[in-house]
Scaffold this motif. Structure first.
Motif, mmCIF file in Angstrom:
data_model
loop_
_atom_site.group_PDB
_atom_site.id
_atom_site.type_symbol
_atom_site.label_atom_id
_atom_site.label_comp_id
_atom_site.label_asym_id
_atom_site.label_seq_id
_atom_site.Cartn_x
_atom_site.Cartn_y
_atom_site.Cartn_z
ATOM 1 N N LYS A 92 0.831 -1.205 0.000
ATOM 2 C CA LYS A 92 0.000 0.000 0.000
ATOM 3 C C LYS A 92 0.867 1.257 0.000
ATOM 4 C CE LYS A 92 -3.742 2.319 2.474
ATOM 5 N NZ LYS A 92 -4.651 2.291 3.663
ATOM 6 N N GLU A 105 2.412 1.679 -3.457
ATOM 7 C CA GLU A 105 1.418 2.131 -4.431
ATOM 8 C C GLU A 105 1.144 3.621 -4.291
ATOM 9 O OE1 GLU A 105 -2.080 -0.244 -4.211
ATOM 10 O OE2 GLU A 105 -1.117 -2.047 -5.016
ATOM 11 N N GLU A 106 1.109 4.113 -3.046
ATOM 12 C CA GLU A 106 0.893 5.548 -2.819
ATOM 13 C C GLU A 106 2.063 6.364 -3.348
ATOM 14 O OE1 GLU A 106 0.228 5.859 1.341
ATOM 15 O OE2 GLU A 106 -1.872 5.189 1.244
ATOM 16 N N ARG A 107 3.284 5.865 -3.148
ATOM 17 C CA ARG A 107 4.459 6.575 -3.647
ATOM 18 C C ARG A 107 4.524 6.545 -5.166
ATOM 19 N NH1 ARG A 107 9.301 4.859 0.617
ATOM 20 N NH2 ARG A 107 8.547 6.138 2.358
ATOM 21 N N LYS A 146 1.979 6.394 -7.140
ATOM 22 C CA LYS A 146 0.948 7.292 -7.646
ATOM 23 C C LYS A 146 1.474 8.713 -7.746
ATOM 24 C CE LYS A 146 -3.822 8.774 -6.976
ATOM 25 N NZ LYS A 146 -5.066 8.637 -6.176
ATOM 26 N N LYS A 147 2.275 9.128 -6.736
ATOM 27 C CA LYS A 147 2.857 10.473 -6.766
ATOM 28 C C LYS A 147 3.838 10.630 -7.911
ATOM 29 C CE LYS A 147 2.381 11.439 -1.814
ATOM 30 N NZ LYS A 147 3.099 11.728 -0.545
#
Length: 295
Positions: free
Chosen positions: A54, A57-59, A61-62
């Protein structure tokens, strides 16, 4: 096709006449790059916990979803990523570097009259100023149209060479492919051995003759109208907002900071340093010691 060409020329002539000498515009673009390859590799990694996945995935996305601003006049433009606050930490520099390799960072200046571009890049704490000739794409125009916002856009396609320092089109090799020859010296030192990098890609662009400016996002140009959308099969850049002749004028000029290099020289520097980093990590058992940039 001949009737389409005549109609397009007539539209251009009538629209160009309405543009003043001090004309300036601004376009906002949203850029999204597919992360399917990276997510598939993460899903196959049994050592990664759901929390780790998770966070990654957040990194990603950035890094892979960005907003850019294009300010343009009749002959030149600047294209820059919208500034966002970064969370402090040791990994901020590494993600800024990877973000640059995924199409972000720096100010991209194009002069379509002189057919040149200038972009400032930060790589491993060293600043570079890439100065080179704009690549001339052999656009094939089509009569196919679609609406983007309030503008009627026409389709155009071209084949574009891929820069070795632009990893947006890199595909992670399948795990079984990556393991082949793992013990070889080349595998240990060749950073690019992890990826499949295409030498060229097919571009689909949508441009509007209603804004007869030979400009577009990033290094895209050469069409009889502003490019509002670009799709290279993995990255989509879409215009989400247009402001024409705003009272607030922006100074459109190239950056001056950084060591001046050609695009080829910059690509070679990036690949060489990434290979050195890979080799150092392996010989030190993953120790993340710094690598100094040479002058």
């Amino acid at each position: 096709m001949k009737n389409f060409s005549f109609a397009l020329l007539a539209l251009l002539c009538s629209t160009v006449a309405s543009f003043a000498q001090d004309f300036q515009g601004m376009a906002v673009y949203e850029s999204k790059t597919s992360t399917a390859d990276f997510k598939a590799r993460m899903d196959g990694n049994k050592e990664m916990t759901p929390e780790m996945k998770k966070m990654m995935e957040e990194r990603m996305k950035k890094m892979f979803e960005k907003t850019f601003i294009l300010n343009f006049d009749k002959t030149s433009s600047i294209y820059k990523e919208e500034e966002k606050l970064e969370a402090p930490g040791q990994s901020a520099g590494r993600f800024r570097m990877m973000g640059s390799m995924m199409g972000g960072g720096g100010t991209y200046y194009k002069n379509v009259k002189e057919k040149t571009y200038t972009v400032d890049k930060e790589f491993m704490s060293k600043e570079f100023l890439v100065v080179d000739s704009l690549p001339k794409l052999n656009w094939k125009l089509s009569g196919e149209t679609k609406k983007i916002g309030d503008y009627t856009c026409y389709k155009a396609t071209a084949i574009k060479p891929v820069s070795a320092s632009d990893f947006r089109n890199a595909r992670l090799k399948k795990e079984e492919e990556a393991k082949k020859g793992e013990e070889s010296k080349e595998k240990k030192t060749n950073f690019m051995a992890e990826f499949d990098m295409p030498k060229e890609i097919e571009i689909t662009a949508w441009y509007t003759p209603e804004i007869p400016i030979n400009q577009g996002p990033e290094g895209y140009w050469g069409l009889p109208g502003l490019i509002l959308e670009v799709n290279d099969g993995k990255t989509v850049i879409m215009c989400s907002k247009l402001v024409m002749n705003s009272k607030e004028k922006v100074e459109i000029k190239p950056s001056k900071k950084g060591k001046v290099v050609s695009q080829k020289e910059y690509d070679e520097i990036v690949v060489k340093k990434m290979e050195e980093m890979r080799e150092q990590f392996q010989t030190q058992g993953g120790n993340r010691g710094g690598i100094r940039m040479g002058h």
